[in-house]
Design an enzyme around this catalytic site. Sequence first.
Site, short mmCIF file in Angstrom:
data_model
loop_
_atom_site.label_atom_id
_atom_site.label_comp_id
_atom_site.label_asym_id
_atom_site.label_seq_id
_atom_site.Cartn_x
_atom_site.Cartn_y
_atom_site.Cartn_z
N TYR A 155 -13.93 -2.09 10.11
CA TYR A 155 -12.51 -1.72 10.14
C TYR A 155 -11.93 -1.93 11.55
O TYR A 155 -10.85 -2.49 11.71
CB TYR A 155 -12.42 -0.26 9.70
CG TYR A 155 -11.06 0.38 9.71
CD1 TYR A 155 -10.12 0.10 8.73
CD2 TYR A 155 -10.72 1.34 10.69
CE1 TYR A 155 -8.89 0.74 8.71
CE2 TYR A 155 -9.50 1.98 10.68
CZ TYR A 155 -8.58 1.69 9.69
OH TYR A 155 -7.37 2.33 9.67
N SER A 196 -4.90 0.47 14.09
CA SER A 196 -5.53 1.80 14.18
C SER A 196 -6.07 1.94 15.59
O SER A 196 -6.39 0.93 16.24
CB SER A 196 -6.69 1.88 13.18
OG SER A 196 -7.51 2.98 13.48
N GLY A 229 0.82 -1.22 0.00
CA GLY A 229 0.00 0.00 0.00
C GLY A 229 0.84 1.26 0.00
O GLY A 229 0.55 2.21 0.74
N ASP A 264 -2.31 -6.81 -5.16
CA ASP A 264 -3.48 -6.68 -4.30
C ASP A 264 -3.27 -7.65 -3.14
O ASP A 264 -3.15 -8.87 -3.37
CB ASP A 264 -4.75 -7.03 -5.10
CG ASP A 264 -6.02 -6.79 -4.29
OD1 ASP A 264 -6.00 -6.95 -3.05
OD2 ASP A 264 -7.04 -6.43 -4.91
N ALA A 293 -11.41 -5.60 12.24
CA ALA A 293 -10.25 -6.13 11.50
C ALA A 293 -8.95 -5.65 12.13
O ALA A 293 -7.99 -6.42 12.30
CB ALA A 293 -10.33 -5.71 10.04
N1 LIG Z 1 -4.37 7.85 7.96
C1 LIG Z 1 -4.86 7.56 9.15
O1 LIG Z 1 -5.40 8.41 9.87
C2 LIG Z 1 -4.80 6.15 9.68
C3 LIG Z 1 -5.26 5.93 10.98
C4 LIG Z 1 -5.19 4.66 11.50
C5 LIG Z 1 -4.66 3.64 10.75
N2 LIG Z 1 -4.22 3.88 9.48
C6 LIG Z 1 -3.69 2.75 8.72
O2 LIG Z 1 -2.43 3.10 8.18
C7 LIG Z 1 -2.27 2.48 6.90
C8 LIG Z 1 -2.01 3.52 5.84
O3 LIG Z 1 -3.04 4.46 5.86
P1 LIG Z 1 -3.13 5.72 4.86
O4 LIG Z 1 -4.02 6.70 5.51
O5 LIG Z 1 -1.79 6.10 4.41
O6 LIG Z 1 -3.95 5.04 3.67
P2 LIG Z 1 -4.39 5.59 2.23
O7 LIG Z 1 -3.96 7.00 2.01
O8 LIG Z 1 -5.83 5.24 2.07
O9 LIG Z 1 -3.56 4.64 1.30
C9 LIG Z 1 -3.84 3.27 1.33
C10 LIG Z 1 -2.83 2.52 0.51
O10 LIG Z 1 -3.21 1.14 0.53
C11 LIG Z 1 -3.30 0.68 -0.82
N3 LIG Z 1 -4.30 -0.36 -0.89
C12 LIG Z 1 -5.63 -0.29 -0.63
N4 LIG Z 1 -6.21 -1.49 -0.82
C13 LIG Z 1 -5.22 -2.33 -1.20
C14 LIG Z 1 -5.17 -3.71 -1.53
N5 LIG Z 1 -6.28 -4.46 -1.53
N6 LIG Z 1 -3.98 -4.25 -1.87
C15 LIG Z 1 -2.86 -3.49 -1.89
N7 LIG Z 1 -2.83 -2.19 -1.59
C16 LIG Z 1 -4.01 -1.62 -1.25
C17 LIG Z 1 -3.62 1.92 -1.65
O11 LIG Z 1 -3.08 1.78 -2.94
P3 LIG Z 1 -3.88 1.51 -4.31
O12 LIG Z 1 -5.20 2.19 -4.20
O13 LIG Z 1 -2.96 2.10 -5.32
O14 LIG Z 1 -3.97 0.02 -4.37
C18 LIG Z 1 -2.80 2.99 -0.91
O15 LIG Z 1 -1.47 2.98 -1.36
C19 LIG Z 1 -3.55 1.68 6.66
O16 LIG Z 1 -3.38 0.36 7.10
C20 LIG Z 1 -4.56 2.39 7.54
O17 LIG Z 1 -5.63 1.56 7.91
C21 LIG Z 1 -4.28 5.12 8.93
#
Ligand SMILES: NC(=O)c1ccc[n+]([C@@H]2O[C@H](COP(=O)([O-])OP(=O)(O)OC[C@H]3O[C@@H](n4cnc5c(N)ncnc54)[C@H](OP(=O)(O)O)[C@@H]3O)[C@@H](O)[C@H]2O)c1
Length: 261
Positions: free
Chosen positions: A163, A150, A18, A70, A166
Amino acid sequence: MTRNERFSVDGDVVVITGSSQGIGKVTAEVLAADGANVVVSSRDQEKVDAVAEGINESDRPGEAIAVECDVRDRDAVEALMDATVEEFGRIDTLVNNAGASFMAGFDDISENGWKTIVDINLHGTFHCAQAAGERMQEQDGGGAIVNFASVAGTKGSPYMSHYGAAKAAVVNFTTTLAYEYAAHDIRVNCIAPGFVATPGVESQMGVSADNVERDTVKRRMGLSAEMADIVQFLASDASSYLVGETIEAKGLPAIEESHEV
Ligand SMILES: NC(=O)c1ccc[n+]([C@@H]2O[C@H](COP(=O)([O-])OP(=O)(O)OC[C@H]3O[C@@H](n4cnc5c(N)ncnc54)[C@H](OP(=O)(O)O)[C@@H]3O)[C@@H](O)[C@H]2O)c1
């Protein structure tokens, strides 16, 4: 090794799922800046090509390759790990960063919606940990796995039951796998962010900076670079005695004024 060298990932091989945007992308850039060779991966080859190109064209000493994957697709996950070993010879750290969500009241979540979110966040983590873990066990020196949960998983959060469930499972999985993989010198740890300013948090969760300014003692959202720093710590020797832990990086929720001391 000096104290600072213990925080280094120079020369390590790091797979980041991701990493086309958000925390994953910045983590790839930060680790490559310290000399790690990084594998940038998501479902979108064009996007990960652009991230890898950006790293390779910069003055960061680490190299990057881009592999479409994926995380729900076991064959694609195996191919990702194979491509990594073929290019760089080993896998030192897997960052299970790929994740997704959408806000919905529990009554409105369809079975398909529930399964999709559990599939990406939990089964994706399972596939990647097992596929990378197998290869780490075959190499000298073990490795590290950094999962992403998270605060929705550690504390609960309204409109995120799929979410949160999970991510709570990812927290437990982290500790349980850490017990099993300790014998193979593979450390497993986890980061549970609060709100971090990324494209995902804005589009999937509709969270604005204003809410978070009010709700955290830091008075701002976290930055992807701040999450990347924690990934680097968990990937490096500096965290050698940290095993099976989940670090909450949440800027500490503010308590209501009437409760302040
Ligand atoms: N940002 C927050 O506030 C926050 C808070 C708590 C936890 N998190 C966790 O931190 C991590 C990163 O968050 P983020 O906010 O940076 O996320 P984001 O901006 O939504 O980016 C998500 C990334 O995951 C990829 N992705 C989604 N579904 C996928 C799949 N089935 N297979 C492979 N890649 C996939 C997307 O790429 P493509 O669309 O190009 O595939 C993208 O690169 C996640 O696990 C999220 O749950 C984030």
